[in-house]
Design a protein around this motif. Structure first.
Motif, PDB file in Angstrom:
ATOM      1  N   LEU A   1       0.905  -1.291  -0.045  1.00 49.69           N
ATOM      2  CA  LEU A   1      -0.058   0.020   0.088  1.00 49.69           C
ATOM      3  C   LEU A   1       0.896   1.261   0.056  1.00 49.69           C
ATOM      4  CD1 LEU A   1      -3.042   0.668   2.038  1.00 49.69           C
ATOM      5  CD2 LEU A   1      -1.430   2.534   1.840  1.00 49.69           C
ATOM      6  N   MET A   2       0.832   1.901  -0.965  1.00 43.09           N
ATOM      7  CA  MET A   2       1.684   3.138  -1.170  1.00 43.09           C
ATOM      8  C   MET A   2       0.903   4.404  -0.359  1.00 43.09           C
ATOM      9  SD  MET A   2       3.585   3.247  -4.859  1.00 43.09           S
ATOM     10  CE  MET A   2       4.861   1.982  -4.983  1.00 43.09           C
ATOM     11  N   LEU A   3       1.464   4.719   0.516  1.00 49.01           N
ATOM     12  CA  LEU A   3       1.068   5.910   1.546  1.00 49.01           C
ATOM     13  C   LEU A   3       2.088   7.157   1.111  1.00 49.01           C
ATOM     14  CD1 LEU A   3      -0.999   6.635   3.411  1.00 49.01           C
ATOM     15  CD2 LEU A   3       0.551   5.998   5.426  1.00 49.01           C
ATOM     16  N   THR A   4       1.517   8.112   0.335  1.00 53.01           N
ATOM     17  CA  THR A   4       2.423   9.106  -0.108  1.00 53.01           C
ATOM     18  C   THR A   4       1.499  10.277  -0.376  1.00 53.01           C
ATOM     19  OG1 THR A   4       3.849   9.749  -1.747  1.00 53.01           O
ATOM     20  CG2 THR A   4       2.222   8.201  -2.266  1.00 53.01           C
ATOM     21  N   ALA A   5       2.092  11.588  -0.327  1.00 49.80           N
ATOM     22  CA  ALA A   5       1.908  12.991  -0.770  1.00 49.80           C
ATOM     23  C   ALA A   5       1.662  13.080  -2.397  1.00 49.80           C
ATOM     24  CB  ALA A   5       2.776  14.029  -0.101  1.00 49.80           C
ATOM     25  N   ALA A   6       2.191  12.083  -3.077  1.00 49.81           N
ATOM     26  CA  ALA A   6       2.219  12.223  -4.592  1.00 49.81           C
ATOM     27  C   ALA A   6       0.877  11.925  -4.900  1.00 49.81           C
ATOM     28  CB  ALA A   6       3.177  11.464  -5.027  1.00 49.81           C
ATOM     29  N   ASP A   7       0.001  12.841  -5.210  1.00 45.46           N
ATOM     30  CA  ASP A   7      -1.512  12.748  -5.418  1.00 45.46           C
ATOM     31  C   ASP A   7      -1.967  12.773  -6.929  1.00 45.46           C
ATOM     32  OD1 ASP A   7      -1.386  15.245  -5.690  1.00 45.46           O
ATOM     33  OD2 ASP A   7      -2.810  15.939  -4.039  1.00 45.46           O
ATOM     34  N   ARG A   8      -0.892  13.149  -7.808  1.00 47.34           N
ATOM     35  CA  ARG A   8      -1.623  13.362  -9.111  1.00 47.34           C
ATOM     36  C   ARG A   8      -1.866  11.864  -9.789  1.00 47.34           C
ATOM     37  NH1 ARG A   8       3.205  15.870 -12.442  1.00 47.34           N
ATOM     38  NH2 ARG A   8       4.108  14.253 -11.190  1.00 47.34           N
ATOM     39  N   MET A   9      -2.706  11.809 -10.806  1.00 47.50           N
ATOM     40  CA  MET A   9      -3.050  10.788 -11.526  1.00 47.50           C
ATOM     41  C   MET A   9      -1.879   9.927 -12.034  1.00 47.50           C
ATOM     42  SD  MET A   9      -5.341   8.616 -11.850  1.00 47.50           S
ATOM     43  CE  MET A   9      -6.700   9.369 -11.107  1.00 47.50           C
ATOM     44  N   ASP A  10      -0.860  10.739 -12.643  1.00 45.25           N
ATOM     45  CA  ASP A  10       0.348  10.068 -13.184  1.00 45.25           C
ATOM     46  C   ASP A  10       1.022   9.342 -12.251  1.00 45.25           C
ATOM     47  OD1 ASP A  10      -0.274  11.214 -15.719  1.00 45.25           O
ATOM     48  OD2 ASP A  10       0.967  12.687 -15.602  1.00 45.25           O
ATOM     49  N   ASP A  11       1.271  10.143 -10.751  1.00 46.82           N
ATOM     50  CA  ASP A  11       1.974   9.430  -9.681  1.00 46.82           C
ATOM     51  C   ASP A  11       1.242   7.996  -9.294  1.00 46.82           C
ATOM     52  OD1 ASP A  11       3.774  11.573  -9.374  1.00 46.82           O
ATOM     53  OD2 ASP A  11       2.232  12.695  -8.157  1.00 46.82           O
ATOM     54  N   LYS A  12       0.007   8.223  -9.312  1.00 42.71           N
ATOM     55  CA  LYS A  12      -0.986   6.901  -9.000  1.00 42.71           C
ATOM     56  C   LYS A  12      -0.737   5.833 -10.050  1.00 42.71           C
ATOM     57  CE  LYS A  12      -4.341   9.428  -6.469  1.00 42.71           C
ATOM     58  NZ  LYS A  12      -5.901   9.648  -6.402  1.00 42.71           N
ATOM     59  N   GLU A  13      -0.690   6.211 -11.227  1.00 42.85           N
ATOM     60  CA  GLU A  13      -0.439   5.277 -12.318  1.00 42.85           C
ATOM     61  C   GLU A  13       0.618   4.590 -12.287  1.00 42.85           C
ATOM     62  OE1 GLU A  13      -0.947   5.169 -17.173  1.00 42.85           O
ATOM     63  OE2 GLU A  13      -1.023   6.911 -16.160  1.00 42.85           O
TER      64      GLU A  13
END
Length: 224
Positions: free
Chosen positions: A76-88
């Motif tokens: 489970l990635m728990l991060t401040a990187a919240d852009r859709m590209d980051d999630k992808e």
């Protein structure tokens, strides 16, 4: 359940660890990639909670190595990187779930429980054995229809024993699965907790001691 928290913000990591403990989930902390990889190499974890932006090998690299190891540990990635590209890109690295900061601890617990359930090949969330009914999500235990109030640690120990479905679980394994890495391997905490748990569940005793081996739920096939 035992979780590895990979997070370089000490206060956040400790808050998550303490919150998971309240949910009867044991957790260890790694503040950098090197520590995370070292802990993964010596301990058995059910899940990894992974921040991507950490010192040393990045969270992305840790995720790659978890996947390459073939351990099957859900990430489970728990991060401040919240852009859709980051999630992808995170899912592309092998993440099984993605939660952005800030977050609610309750949601994190729910997601971890769901991932653990999936890892168990969709095993039913409620387990029943020898008249015992254990609901890991509501953290409720009933014996022959009677509600049994347990401490968090007693519940964690019982959850491991019930998951073994009558198989023997050693004291060492209980210590590993229900406590964290700071537990003293020579402690008598397991014996004390099992003894108290046995009394809470009431007679006839449901937890059998297998001398020199460990403990198991007495299903009635062979009395211990």
């Amino acid at each position: 359940m035992r979780v590895l928290i990979v997070e370089d913000e000490p206060h956040l990591a400790e808050a998550v660890r303490d919150g998971l403990r309240l949910a009867a989930i044991a957790a260890d902390i790694a503040g950098d990639g090197d520590t995370a990889l070292a802990l993964l190499s010596v301990n058995s974890y059910d899940l990894a909670v992974l921040d991507r932006d950490i010192p040393g090998p990045s969270g992305d690299e840790v995720a790659r190595r978890i996947v390459a190891s073939g351990s099957g540990i859900p990430i489970l990635m728990l991060t401040a990187a919240d852009r859709m590209d980051d999630k992808e890109s995170g899912f592309g690295l092998g993440a099984d779930d993605y939660l952005t900061k800030p977050f609610e601890l309750r949601e994190l617990v729910l997601r971890l429980r769901a991932l653990d359930r999936r890892r168990g090949h969709a095993r039913p969330p409620v387990r029943e054995i020898a008249g015992l009914r254990l609901d890991p999500f509501r953290r409720e235990v009933f014996r022959d229809g009677r509600y049994v109030a347990l401490t968090r640690k007693q519940f964690a120990v019982l959850e491991v024993l019930v998951a073994a479905e009558g198989g023997v679980v050693s004291a060492e394994e209980l210590l590993e699965r229900a406590w964290d890495e700071h537990a003293d391997p020579f402690t008598n905490a397991v014996r004390i907790t099992v003894s108290a748990l046995r009394k809470r569940l009431g007679e006839p005793w449901l937890i059998a001691t297998v001398s020199g081996v460990g403990y198991r739920i007495d299903t009635g096939d062979a009395r211990g």
